[in-house]
Design an enzyme around this catalytic site. Structure first.
Site, PDB file in Angstrom:
ATOM      1  N   GLU A 147     -46.934 -82.767 -22.934  1.00 12.79           N
ATOM      2  CA  GLU A 147     -46.471 -82.017 -21.816  1.00 12.79           C
ATOM      3  C   GLU A 147     -45.011 -81.528 -22.036  1.00 12.79           C
ATOM      4  O   GLU A 147     -44.380 -80.685 -21.755  1.00 12.79           O
ATOM      5  CB  GLU A 147     -46.296 -82.634 -20.598  1.00 12.79           C
ATOM      6  CG  GLU A 147     -47.736 -83.095 -19.916  1.00 12.79           C
ATOM      7  CD  GLU A 147     -48.827 -81.749 -19.531  1.00 12.79           C
ATOM      8  OE1 GLU A 147     -48.203 -80.678 -19.558  1.00 12.79           O
ATOM      9  OE2 GLU A 147     -50.037 -82.110 -19.400  1.00 12.79           O
ATOM     10  N   GLU A 388     -61.435 -77.896  -9.723  1.00 13.65           N
ATOM     11  CA  GLU A 388     -61.295 -78.449 -11.010  1.00 13.65           C
ATOM     12  C   GLU A 388     -62.307 -78.699 -11.981  1.00 13.65           C
ATOM     13  O   GLU A 388     -62.166 -78.576 -13.010  1.00 13.65           O
ATOM     14  CB  GLU A 388     -60.389 -79.969 -10.833  1.00 13.65           C
ATOM     15  CG  GLU A 388     -58.875 -79.898 -10.698  1.00 13.65           C
ATOM     16  CD  GLU A 388     -58.058 -79.368 -11.766  1.00 13.65           C
ATOM     17  OE1 GLU A 388     -58.220 -77.982 -11.990  1.00 13.65           O
ATOM     18  OE2 GLU A 388     -57.436 -80.202 -12.419  1.00 13.65           O
ATOM     19  N   GLU A 406     -54.801 -70.345 -15.602  1.00 16.53           N
ATOM     20  CA  GLU A 406     -55.468 -69.847 -16.721  1.00 16.53           C
ATOM     21  C   GLU A 406     -56.164 -68.723 -16.505  1.00 16.53           C
ATOM     22  O   GLU A 406     -56.334 -67.797 -17.253  1.00 16.53           O
ATOM     23  CB  GLU A 406     -56.625 -71.352 -17.231  1.00 16.53           C
ATOM     24  CG  GLU A 406     -55.936 -72.224 -18.091  1.00 16.53           C
ATOM     25  CD  GLU A 406     -54.993 -73.214 -17.391  1.00 16.53           C
ATOM     26  OE1 GLU A 406     -55.089 -73.190 -16.029  1.00 16.53           O
ATOM     27  OE2 GLU A 406     -54.494 -74.046 -17.832  1.00 16.53           O
TER      28      GLU A 406
HETATM   29  C1  DMJ Z   1     -50.337 -75.711 -18.628  1.00 14.74           C
HETATM   30  O1  DMJ Z   1     -49.602 -76.652 -18.636  1.00 14.74           O
HETATM   31  C2  DMJ Z   1     -50.912 -75.303 -19.983  1.00 14.74           C
HETATM   32  O2  DMJ Z   1     -51.580 -74.095 -20.019  1.00 14.74           O
HETATM   33  C3  DMJ Z   1     -51.938 -76.406 -20.737  1.00 14.74           C
HETATM   34  O3  DMJ Z   1     -52.159 -75.776 -22.078  1.00 14.74           O
HETATM   35  C4  DMJ Z   1     -53.126 -76.737 -19.922  1.00 14.74           C
HETATM   36  N1  DMJ Z   1     -52.913 -76.819 -18.706  1.00 14.74           N
HETATM   37  C5  DMJ Z   1     -51.638 -76.366 -17.914  1.00 14.74           C
HETATM   38  C6  DMJ Z   1     -51.898 -75.286 -16.627  1.00 14.74           C
HETATM   39  O4  DMJ Z   1     -53.168 -75.606 -16.028  1.00 14.74           O
END
Ligand code: DMJ
EC number: 3.2.1.-
Length: 932
Positions: A147, A388, A406
């Site tokens: 992250e 989810e 996404e």
């Molecule tokens: C984001 O932080 C990024 O796209 C990551 O790769 C996957 N998920 C989250 C958002 O849902």
């Protein structure tokens, strides 16, 4: 991402670009062609309307960003319900989700390049100054390496990329001297100790101040990480190396990628979800394109685009071939086992896989992208947001939705690739839903439960980093953006890295490990632009024609089952026996069972056990019918068992200034008015005296005709209900006395009765954890008169009140009729029993164990000896099970019922079903842990 940005055709000469620009240009070419030939299908959207929507996105961003800056900054994130910053350590821990928070003003850093894309250059300049002035990267906090890389390192690099672009333009950022890059470098060095493993795979977490090894670090004992966690570094690390000339970052990220590639399962070419960072063994051998793996694939393809290194494309294509062979079951994408890729590992999909159609656009494989995207859109239309997790027959499996970007990302890329205005309409729906269901006075709140419309006090930084970028770009014309978006690639967090990095500081040795041991199928390699005549074979309705057959895929799920029944009708043969129709006393049914290889065993306790031996079936078709029958039986049993559990309820604050925008998750009561059957109860709230409600109220005049607030504790829930009812209250909200408790961190439960007859309690009673309760208590302190709505699902907001505040376009979308809401609520109710959250909706007595009926589970066989009861399980009527895929899913949520059904040789044994079920729970935990 420029590669889907449109504008330049294939083969256009862009001096600073390396050969990979062919890939980058691929989808751009699609856009140019498709746009020019688009003549029919969804009605085109006028420039005026696109601008209006773009402006709406800007206004929404201001609402989110402004509230973060005003109420949360310098905290990492905004808590939009309580309107304050989330500071790690000061809030109840949410477990691994908090590992994204490093006390480094996460949301500000993650928002930097969004400001430039949205043409807020002045604000960008201010934001950069704040980052340089306030952000400390040396906090004693344990953070997720993944992250921190994608959000913070990526955010700083994206900010730097656009800062130098602006500086070069000559107006803004003239003072800038690579300060963000210096911070990025500092952070890069802080992350490097995580790679100190023999494999080169990074530890999942690191202490920003103390690293890994030091005793103060409080981390470094982990043995596993997710594939995406180890495989989503190359873009940021390579960019850092190439910007600074310090090659070490790119080297480390490459080493981790090389190791993952080495470890792929050689016969399937798939990777598992979790890997041991020391031994390289796969800890979880299931494989999909969603949680835990997603951005590993994304980074292979994008690393090829950014770095021009063929080996990354070879790897990507090898994996892609495997994905399309095993995981892609259009329009579904289903996890499989890496060693037995023909075997599905589960029958639900997670929301993270919604990025995949976007990646397929980049790859140039438009058809499956359109299919999956359409399926996802239908799920969204049903639940307003993508839950989810949802099952293969599109029921909610995990009801949360943290405002993930996404789907918007894929919508943007598909629009760029096809030029089909349908995708603009999709974007418009996303905007409407966000404003209607997630917008709260202090920002946008994550959905706690897409079915009830309740909120979580959470607005993740990726919402600002990604959602607004993709939505804005979707409606923007080239001239709406102050730079050429095509000169950049999007990272997984939608941060922008310039494509010219490919030719800068290329000193890293390329290790092409591919050819050593694989014979690659060259036909799968796109070294050149796909021909748009093939992608869109002279047919302007190409995208629409792909979507058309999927139009009802969600509403009428399980086409295969239905087809089979229809087929048998057509052929005159009898349709297969459905579990819900089965009667143990019907000799004809018993005969069919026998044909299907299913035998009946009468147990001593009176129950009937079903066992299937597929080899004893009369034919393979009968065996297949038997398998389906067994699966349906388990499903039916589970359904009936769960129907005895009450789903969560909603408390919605409807008075000024909330106007229904704040929706709190509430626990139901096993007594009093059933809110799912009756109209909701609306009223002003008043605290009861005594606050615990355990004796006759001393302030009946205050609670008369109102909804009484009572504190949990000291007597039974039912006693409180009687006391407030006697005082004239029309409803009650019990607020937890456990300070800091929240439905974000504790499982919701239902309030049990007192073991006696509770029919005398006529008013509705709901339970709120302390954090949710304090939102109402704070509102009373601030506004005195607070009106709430108690219901089973958030109701449409009051348009009259909203008119005072909302922009007109939003009002339009809010004028949906109450009937519509009610009917959608009924539809959603069918899936109400499905999520793991609800399985944790336990029954809890107030202060002593009370008799509840809920514990009684009903076996499948018992249920099915009573056909009338079974027919009443109407929710099964419209549903079917996908025979090949659902075997394990049935078991996921039915630990109790499964022992009633034994499985024969060819069917998965119960132990293994339960093991899989546990694996799924772990999958969810992992999903939370590793990817937010
Ligand atoms: C984001 O932080 C990024 O796209 C990551 O790769 C996957 N998920 C989250 C958002 O849902």
């Amino acid at each position: 991402m420029s590669e889907a940005g449109g504008g330049r055709g294939c083969g256009s000469s862009v001096p600073q670009r390396a050969p990979w620009s062919l890939v980058a240009a691929t989808a751009a070419f699609c856009l140019v062609s498709a746009t020019s030939v688009w003549t029919a299908g969804a009605a085109p959207m006028s420039r005026e309307e696109r601008q209006k929507l773009g402006n709406q996105v800007l206004e929404m961003f201001d609402h989110a960003y402004g509230n973060y800056m005003e109420h949360a900054y310098p905290a990492d994130e905004l808590m939009p319900l309580t309107c304050r910053g989330r500071v790690r350590g000061q809030e109840p821990s949410r477990g691994d989700v908090d590992d994204a928070l490093g006390k480094f003003s996460l949301t500000l850093i993650d928002s930097l390049d969004t400001l430039v894309v949205l043409n807020k250059t002045k604000e960008f300049e201010d934001a950069v100054k704040k980052v340089l002035r306030d952000v400390n990267l040396d906090n004693d906090v344990v953070v997720s390496v993944f992250e921190t890389n994608i959000r913070v390192l990526g955010g700083l690099l994206g900010g730097h990329s656009l800062a130098i672009m602006l500086k070069e333009k000559g107006e803004y950022m003239q003072w800038y001297n690579d300060e963000l890059l210096q911070m990025a470098k500092q952070l890069g060095y802080k992350l490097l100790p995580a790679f100190n493993t023999t494999s080169g795979l990074p530890y999942p977490r690191i202490n920003l101040k103390f690293g890994i090894r030091k005793p103060e670090a409080r981390t470094g004992t982990e043995t596993d990480t997710c594939t995406a966690c180890a495989g989503t570094l190359i873009l940021e690390f390579a960019a850092l190396s190439r910007f600074t000339g310090a090659t070490i970052f790119e080297e480390y990220a490459r080493k981790a990628l090389d190791f993952l590639w080495e470890k792929r399962q050689r016969s399937s070419n798939l990777v598992g979800v979790t890997i041991n960072i020391h031994t390289g063994d796969w800890v979880r051998k299931d494989s999909g394109v969603g949680a835990g793996i997603d951005s590993y694939y994304e980074y292979l393809l994008k690393a090829y685009v950014l770095l021009g290194d063929d080996s990354f494309l070879e790897r990507f294509n090898t994996h892609y071939d495997a994905i399309m062979r095993y995981i892609s079951q259009p329009p579904l994408l289903l996890d499989v086992h890496i060693h037995k890729p023909m075997l599905n590992a589960r029958t639900w999909m997670d929301a993270l896989l919604a990025f995949f159609p976007g990646l397929q656009v980049l790859k140039g494989d438009i058809r499956p992208a359109i299919e999956t995207h359409e399926m996802l859109y239908q799920v969204i239309k049903k639940h307003n947001f993508l839950p989810e997790a949802f099952t293969t027959d599109f029921r909610v499996h995990w009801a949360q939705h943290p405002l993930r970007p996404e789907f918007a990302e894929s919508t943007y890329f598909l629009y760029k690739a096809t030029g089909d205005p349908y995708y603009l309409e999709v974007g418009k729906t996303l905007i409407e839903n966000l404003n209607k269901y997630a917008r709260v006075p202090c920002g946008f709140a994550a959905m706690k439960d897409v079915r009830t419309g309740s909120h979580e006090d959470r607005m993740d930084s990726f919402f600002l980093a990604e959602m607004f970028k993709y939505l804005y770009l979707l409606f923007a014309d080239k001239e709406d953006i102050i730079f050429d978006i095509e000169d950049y690639i999007f990272t997984t967090e939608a941060h922008l890295l310039p494509l010219w990095l490919s030719t800068t500081n290329q000193s890293i040795s390329k290790k092409n490990t591919t050819s050593e041991y694989t014979e690659l199928d060259d036909s799968n390699f796109d070294w050149t632009c796909p021909n748009t005549q093939i992608l869109f074979p002279n047919d302007p309705l190409y995208a629409q024609s792909i979507r058309e057959p999927l139009k009802n895929v969600v509403d009428k799920s399980c086409p295969r089952g239905i087809i089979r029944v229809e087929e048998s009708f057509r052929s005159g043969a009898k349709p297969p026996l459905r579990a819900r129709d089965f009667m143990a006393t019907n000799p004809e049914h018993l005969e069919i069972l026998k044909k299907m290889g299913v035998s009946l065993i009468h147990l001593k306790d009176g129950r009937v056990q079903l066992v299937q031996h597929a080899i004893q079936a009369a034919s393979s078709i009968d065996a297949e019918d038997g398998l389906r029958f067994m699966q349906e039986m388990i499903e039916l049993s589970s359904q009936q068992q769960k129907e005895q559990q009450l789903p969560p309820r909603a408390v919605q604050i409807v008075s000024h200034p909330f106007f229904g925008r704040v929706v709190l998750t509430a626990g139901p009561a096993q007594f009093g008015l059933d809110l799912s059957k009756h109209k909701e109860t609306r009223g002003f709230v008043a605290s009861s005296k005594p606050y615990n409600g355990c004796s006759e109220l001393t302030n009946p005049e205050a609670v008369m005709g109102k909804i009484a607030l009572i504190q949990r504790g000291q007597c039974m829930f039912a006693e409180k209900a009687r006391n407030i009812q006697n005082a004239g209250a029309i409803g009650g909200i019990v607020i937890d006395d456990n300070e800091g408790s929240s439905s974000d961190t504790a499982p919701l439960f239902q309030m049990a009765g007192d073991g006696k007859d509770t029919d005398d309690i006529k008013i509705p009673m709901l339970f709120l954890f302390s954090k949710e309760g304090s939102i109402i208590l704070d509102a009373i302190r601030e506004y005195e008169e607070v009106e709430v709505l108690l219901s089973d699902k958030a109701k449409d907001r009051d348009p009259e009140m909203e008119n005072e505040e909302q922009p007109s376009s939003e009002n339009d979308s809010q004028n949906q009729s109450a009937e519509q809401i009610t009917s959608s609520s009924q539809e959603v109710d069918l899936v109400d029993q499905e999520s793991p959250e609800e399985s944790s909706l336990n029954s809890e007595p107030e202060s002593s164990p009370a008799d509840t009926d809920n514990a009684a589970s009903v076996s499948a066989s018992e249920q099915n000896s009573h056909p009338t009861e079974n027919r009443e399980t109407a929710s099964l009527d419209g549903e079917c099970t996908d025979l090949d895929n659902q075997l394990q899913e049935q078991s996921e949520t039915e630990e109790d019922s499964s022992p009633n059904v034994s499985w024969g040789k060819k069917v998965q044994p119960i132990d293994s079903i339960l093991a899989d079920w546990n694996e799924d729970i772990e999958a969810f935990e992992m999903m939370e842990k590793d990817e937010l």
